[in-house]
Design an enzyme around this catalytic site. Structure first.
Site, PDB file in Angstrom:
ATOM      1  N   HIS B 182      13.749   4.363  43.833  1.00 31.74           N
ATOM      2  CA  HIS B 182      13.055   3.492  44.789  1.00 31.74           C
ATOM      3  C   HIS B 182      11.603   3.501  44.336  1.00 31.74           C
ATOM      4  O   HIS B 182      10.912   4.507  44.498  1.00 31.74           O
ATOM      5  CB  HIS B 182      13.229   4.082  46.191  1.00 31.74           C
ATOM      6  N   ASP B 308      21.191  -3.493  49.734  1.00 33.70           N
ATOM      7  CA  ASP B 308      20.312  -2.546  50.448  1.00 33.70           C
ATOM      8  C   ASP B 308      20.604  -2.588  51.956  1.00 33.70           C
ATOM      9  O   ASP B 308      19.697  -2.539  52.785  1.00 33.70           O
ATOM     10  CB  ASP B 308      18.836  -2.814  50.166  1.00 33.70           C
ATOM     11  N   HIS B 312      19.997  -0.421  61.487  1.00 32.92           N
ATOM     12  CA  HIS B 312      19.123   0.242  62.459  1.00 32.92           C
ATOM     13  C   HIS B 312      19.500  -0.234  63.861  1.00 32.92           C
ATOM     14  O   HIS B 312      19.778  -1.414  64.060  1.00 32.92           O
ATOM     15  CB  HIS B 312      17.652  -0.082  62.198  1.00 32.92           C
TER      16      HIS B 312
END
Lengths: 322, 434
Positions: B182, B308, B312
């Protein structure tokens, strides 16, 4: 013309609405000059001042504005309230609203917090500063004070000096000034200039001398001392030496320059006391006008009509029903 | 033994063999048994006409976040694998930033077992580079690989120490796995919540400059050159990164890279109105970056698309922009967004090129089975209806979370049938997994 439900910023506010607020503030100025500083325009309205960030001037200014319009007000500060117990912003607001309030004045450390709240509750929301985004009532009182001093805003050259990167006052001023036809510049160290600021139609001066040469008005921002700790500038001493608005520098100006500061001032850091207290300073006029501008905003958001502000001042309620 | 399956009359696109023709595909004993014309089905085979549809190797996603263990209310291996199947993915690679971190053989084995129990899309674990993803000591790559890890990564965070990255790349060579990074310079990005640029300036939000990514992309390429290790660069977002990767590949450095559907289609303007569903890391960049990423994908400078997928909970995203977490879900929209914007709209990729970038290439990059319809290969197959118009209804997601920037978007193309190891794991028309 009305303002809509909330006042979250000036970026998307049409120029005529900005003028409406300034014009509505005019008759309210006189209320604060009376022995009995009170009109019944917002009698029966309940307003909550919800401050998630320390503030003295803005909170007191709002509170005076509310009280002089006869509103019932409650102050909630984050420390010692349920906010410090982990309640979310939305829950705090919804709980307040469940007590049947009419307006919320909010200051919050997160950019966008006022808009976030306004989209989720039915009460009017007034932004008293959200993060580094906007502080619209500060810019409105700045505009009113410039207009008082110069008789106009259009065509004036106004330079905002200092930490533009972290300043919500700078952003709101930039929108308000350009919408009303002023030329706007910014000046300060490159480390404190936001990316892309030139693309907003703003001139950027790297040297304070150039700004002084150019400007009719300097609006000097507060330099927060934590900027030094974060490495944006090496020292206060050098900042004052390179960017300080000093008497000596102003003497080189081709014309008298009006001096403004949103407060609280760091004398000897961003501004020389002789300048702050000098004949061209309108810093305390800004504070005085703050109350009138906030009365105008509260009055208009509550549904009051501009042409009735005079009547309201004499004893009418919003909409002139009394 | 699953029942044999014969898919008849579809347009078969297999980028692994440059195949694009109308044919039947026979799946038997978990494998591709035959691809050809007029195939006859064994007795009691499930025979389905897929005329007008696309038959392709199942999509492969190198970069997803399942929240198990630790945040099973947000996603589990099973719910993520179900969402993957609905999106046409037959294999997904789960990042190790779970709670606790997937940084040892037991934790890796847990993911493998959960994947086996779910029996949906294959879930391959990615192990952590460092213990606890703390960026200090190397995790046990060898034991994790033996337990089923296909790569290592500290994703969610960069490998900040250049020394640690160097040793990870050197050590990974023994096991033949890539180190996925990352790319973000932590000091430059600190406190940033969106792309540093005009929109951030207007919104008063702290920006993350493009250079924060590019510095690490350059560093990782140099370290891959130094060590001979294979570095895989996650979710590339800037035109500068593209230029660095292009040069590194020309020099023969072992670097591969991925890009997300959202970085290929959205810009920082999506953050207007403080929309937390446009908050992700790396942030959405500028139109010139989107154009460069599309070009790089077409050319192969960027090897593949990865979602990705980062679930949430509603309450976390229902917050001020500064306070909301980074990340969006993507498994159930990835193909459709890419197909709509890059194939139908932009004319950036042909359909076979898109399938190559979402199946054959990602399988090659992580050395996974799949990405091919070659006879004898595992029967991981997707049937796509590229004419289907649908509207993204996040409430209907199989994922446990709804945090998508594409809610309400009209898209074209979707998976109608997903087959893993010969078993149907998603059947749009029957709307249920068997």
């Amino acid at each position: 013309m009305t303002l809509g439900k909330d006042l979250t910023g000036l970026e998307h506010m049409p120029p005529e609405q900005i003028r409406l607020i300034l014009d509505t503030a005019e008759p309210f100025k006189e209320v604060s000059e009376r022995p009995i500083k009170k009109v019944p325009a917002l009698r029966g309205k309940t307003i909550v001042n919800l401050f998630f960030e320390a503030s003295t001037r803005t909170r007191i200014s709002f509170e005076f504005a509310e009280k002089r319009l006869s509103a019932d007000t409650v102050n909630v500060a984050s420390a010692g309230s349920s906010v410090s117990k982990g309640e979310t912003l939305v829950d705090t607001a919804r709980n307040l609203e469940a007590m049947r309030i009419d307006m919320v004045v909010i200051r919050h450390p997160s950019s966008g917090a006022a808009e976030f709240l306004g989209n989720r509750i039915a009460s009017n929301v007034i932004n008293a500063g959200d993060g580094q985004h906007e502080h619209p009532t500060q810019a409105l009182l700045d505009l009113l004070t410039i207009r008082d001093k110069h008789g106009k805003i259009e065509g004036l050259k106004v330079c905002i000096v200092g930490d533009v990167l972290h300043s919500r006052v700078a952003r709101s001023n930039l929108w308000g000034l350009t919408k009303l036809g002023a030329e706007v510049a910014v000046c300060g160290p490159r480390t404190l200039m936001p990316r892309g600021i030139e693309d907003l139609g703003v001139t950027v001066f790297g040297r304070i001398e150039e700004a002084i040469e150019w400007a009719d008005v300097l609006n000097v921002l507060r330099l927060q001392l934590e900027r030094m700790e974060k490495g944006f500038i090496p020292s206060v001493r050098e900042y004052y030496r390179v960017f300080g608005v000093t008497q000596e520098r102003l003497e080189h100006s081709p014309r008298p320059i009006t001096i403004m500061h949103p407060g609280p001032m760091n004398r000897g850091v961003e501004i020389d006391s002789r300048v702050a207290d000098g004949p061209h300073s309108i810093i305390l006029d800004q504070v005085t006008n703050g109350v009138a501008v906030r009365m105008a905003v509260l009055y208009l958001l509550a549904g009051g009509r501009a042409e009735l502000a005079d009547a309201a001042k004499r004893g009418g309620a919003p909409g002139g029903s009394e | 033994m699953t029942r044999a399956l014969l898919l008849t009359g579809g347009r078969v696109i297999d980028p692994s063999r440059d195949l694009d023709q109308v044919a039947d595909v026979l799946i038997q004993d978990d494998k591709i048994a035959a691809v050809g014309h007029g195939l006859s089905a064994p007795t009691d085979a499930d025979v389905r006409s897929v005329a007008g549809k696309i038959v392709a190797p199942g999509l492969v996603d190198l970069h997803v976040h399942l929240r198990e263990p630790g945040n099973e209310d947000e996603e589990t291996v099973a719910s993520g694998a179900r969402a993957a199947a609905a999106g046409g993915f037959t294999a997904i690679c789960a990042m190790p930033n779970t709670d606790p971190v997937t940084d040892n053989q037991a934790a890796v084995g847990f993911i493998v077992r959960q994947s086996g129990r779910a029996a949906l899309a294959r879930v391959y674990p990615i192990g952590a580079v460092s213990l606890g993803q703390k960026g200090e000591r190397l995790a046990e790559f060898g034991e994790m690989v033996a337990a089923g890890a296909v790569a290592v990564s500290d994703d969610g965070k960069p490998v900040a120490s250049s020394h640690l990255m160097r040793t990870a790349l050197e050590y990974s060579r023994t096991f033949g796995i890539p180190v996925a990074d990352h790319c973000e310079d932590p000091a430059l990005a600190a406190g940033g919540v969106m792309h540093e640029g005009l929109v951030a300036t207007r919104l008063g939000l702290k920006g993350i400059p493009a250079a924060a990514e590019e510095i690490m992309v350059a560093r990782d390429c140099l370290l891959a050159e130094l060590t001979g290790g294979h570095v895989h660069l996650c979710h590339m977002s800037t035109r500068g990164s593209v230029a660095i990767i292009r040069e590194a590949k020309e020099r023969g450095i072992r670097v591969t890279a991925e890009v997300t559907p959202h970085h290929l289609t959205l810009t920082d303007y999506a953050c207007e109105g403080y929309d937390t569903h446009a908050k992700m890391n790396p942030p959405l960049r500028e139109a010139a970056d989107v154009a460069a990423l599309r070009g790089a994908l077409k050319e192969g400078v960027i090897d593949c698309i990865a979602s990705d997928h980062a679930p949430h909970a509603y309450d976390e995203k229902e917050a001020a922009f500064d306070d909301a977490p980074f990340g969006v879900v993507g498994l159930e929209t990835a193909f459709a967004v890419a197909h709509t914007e890059l194939v139908c709209g932009g004319g950036v990729l042909s359909l076979p090129e898109l399938i190559r970038r979402m199946s054959t290439e990602p399988a090659r990059v992580f050395r996974l089975p799949g990405g091919t319809l070659a006879v004898g290969a595992p029967a991981d197959v997707v049937v796509l209806d590229v004419a289907a118009h649908w509207t993204v209804d996040s409430a209907a997601f199989y994922s446990k979370c709804r945090n998508t920037p594409f809610a309400g978007r009209g898209l074209t193309g979707r998976a109608v049938l997903t087959v893993v190891a010969g078993a149907i794991v998603h059947d749009l028309e029957r709307a249920v997994a068997p």
